[in-house]
Design an enzyme around this catalytic site. Structure first.
Site, PDB file in Angstrom:
ATOM      1  CB  CYS A  68     -12.827   3.880   0.208  1.00 56.34           C
ATOM      2  SG  CYS A  68     -12.381   5.761   0.185  1.00 56.34           S
ATOM      3  NE  ARG A 111      -3.288   2.607   3.395  1.00 56.40           N
ATOM      4  CZ  ARG A 111      -4.815   2.629   2.162  1.00 56.40           C
ATOM      5  NH1 ARG A 111      -4.862   1.272   2.071  1.00 56.40           N
ATOM      6  NH2 ARG A 111      -5.163   3.799   3.004  1.00 56.40           N
ATOM      7  CD  GLN A 134     -12.591   0.218  -0.263  1.00 60.54           C
ATOM      8  OE1 GLN A 134     -11.837   0.839   0.796  1.00 60.54           O
ATOM      9  NE2 GLN A 134     -14.139   0.391   0.295  1.00 60.54           N
ATOM     10  NE  ARG A 140     -10.861  -2.658   1.524  1.00 57.89           N
ATOM     11  CZ  ARG A 140      -9.398  -2.169   1.663  1.00 57.89           C
ATOM     12  NH1 ARG A 140      -9.878  -0.805   2.304  1.00 57.89           N
ATOM     13  NH2 ARG A 140      -8.325  -2.426   1.421  1.00 57.89           N
ATOM     14  CG  HIS A 151      -8.498   1.370  -2.760  1.00 54.42           C
ATOM     15  ND1 HIS A 151      -7.734   0.268  -2.430  1.00 54.42           N
ATOM     16  CD2 HIS A 151      -8.154   2.589  -2.071  1.00 54.42           C
ATOM     17  CE1 HIS A 151      -7.491   0.103  -1.088  1.00 54.42           C
ATOM     18  NE2 HIS A 151      -7.900   1.006  -1.066  1.00 54.42           N
ATOM     19  CG  ASP A 177     -11.482   9.110  -2.011  1.00 56.84           C
ATOM     20  OD1 ASP A 177     -11.907   9.055  -0.664  1.00 56.84           O
ATOM     21  OD2 ASP A 177     -10.308   8.399  -2.165  1.00 56.84           O
TER      22      ASP A 177
END
Length: 333
Positions: free
Chosen positions: A273, A109, A139, A317, A136, A232
């Site tokens: 997210c 990440r 996600q 997740r 991502h 986001d």
């Protein structure tokens, strides 16, 4: 559920996977979720050693990988920002070759997509993308899983609208996911922050074969018919100096109950997210407010409403990340 063999594969972007393979990962995640709720867990990753590299800090991603790995019997080594020579005194390539002799898989990440690709190329191991500047994928699996749990129609009939900075990693990841799964996707934001033409072209090319609809608009008419509205934060890690300009550009695209009303769908979901700025209960939101900037990309009323599925996403997740680990690494599944 018919098994599809993904053993040894890296998970760098959904663009590397067929719709059938993505469908398999979603079905596997649902099965692992049901298995966990029934109290059946453990053994699927027994004896595996997994390296987690976090150049960007995290809550959900780290917890999901660590809990998922532990529940299935794997050991985890965590390298956080500044805690190793990775990419500093030792190149990514050299580090990858070292990691390949210690571990069974790597999660990364951080920032550049080229870093996660180099890890996959040079380590000889399955490598999983926990977030980069342009993607991502774990996600998106969780988001689509949440939609399937809450929106009772085929994915081919589902419309997702992403509001805000439509050239960020979540917007791009959504384009890829919707293109692959034949969904309808509208990126809704200012022209100054419109998607990269190359990214759009890649998504549109995939859409030709799946029936997906991918578009960009600065007009709120694109919200009509949406099953899910997504947003986001307006400035990602390392972009704090851009907050004044982002607030100016993106405040008109803040997601509120009025935004959802424009979908014409009383059951439209709000997705995010996380973390989200929806009130002033965080140090960053308070600090920016004192400087004269309201950085809340969603209002508190919507965030806490019945339409909000953000905590379902957060839980999912775990299940989708576990599915990726099991599918690409397990000797016994």
């Amino acid at each position: 559920m018919a098994k599809i063999d993904l053993k040894g594969r890296s998970f760098l972007t959904l663009m590397d996977f067929s719709p059938q393979e993505i469908r398999y990962l979603l079905d596997l995640a649902a099965e692992l979720k049901a298995r966990r709720k029934a109290g059946r867990k453990g053994g699927l990753l027994e004896g595996k050693n997994i390296l987690l590299i976090f150049e960007k800090t995290s809550t959900r991603t780290r917890c999901s990988f660590e809990v998922g790995a532990a529940e299935e019997g794997a050991n985890v080594t965590y390298i956080g920002p500044g805690s190793s020579q990775f990419g500093k005194k030792e190149s990514v390539e050299d580090s990858a070759r070292v990691f390949g002799r210690f571990f069974d898989a790597i999660e990364y990440r951080g920032y550049g997509q080229d870093v996660v690709e180099t890890l996959a190329r040079c380590s000889g191991l399955p490598v999983w993308n926990g977030l980069t500047d342009v993607d991502h994928p774990t996600q998106i699996l969780a988001d689509i899983m949440t939609i399937e749990e809450r929106v009772h129609k085929p994915l081919s009939e589902v419309k997702v609208v992403f509001c805000g900075d439509t050239r960020n990693n979540m917007a791009y990841a959504w384009m890829y996911g919707c293109a692959k799964m034949g969904m309808k996707f509208a990126a809704y934001g200012p022209k100054e922050l419109s998607p990269d033409e190359g990214v759009m072209a890649r998504a549109l090319e995939v859409a030709k074969g799946t029936g997906a609809e991918i578009s960009f608009s600065s007009d709120d008419s694109c919200l009509a018919g949406a099953d899910a509205v997504y947003t986001d934060i307006w400035a990602s890690m390392g972009e704090e100096d851009q907050i004044p300009e982002r607030v100016r550009l993106l405040s008109p695209y803040k997601v509120t109950m009025a935004t959802l009303e424009k979908t014409g769908n009383a059951d439209a979901l709000f997705l995010h997210c996380l973390p989200a700025f929806h009130d002033f209960e965080t140090e960053m939101a308070r600090t920016q407010k004192e400087l004269g900037y309201d950085i809340r990309e969603v209002d508190d009323e919507l965030f806490r409403s019945r339409n909000s599925a953000v905590f379902d996403e957060a839980e999912n997740r775990l299940h989708t990340i576990k599915a990726v680990m099991v599918a690409t690494l397990s000797d016994v599944w």
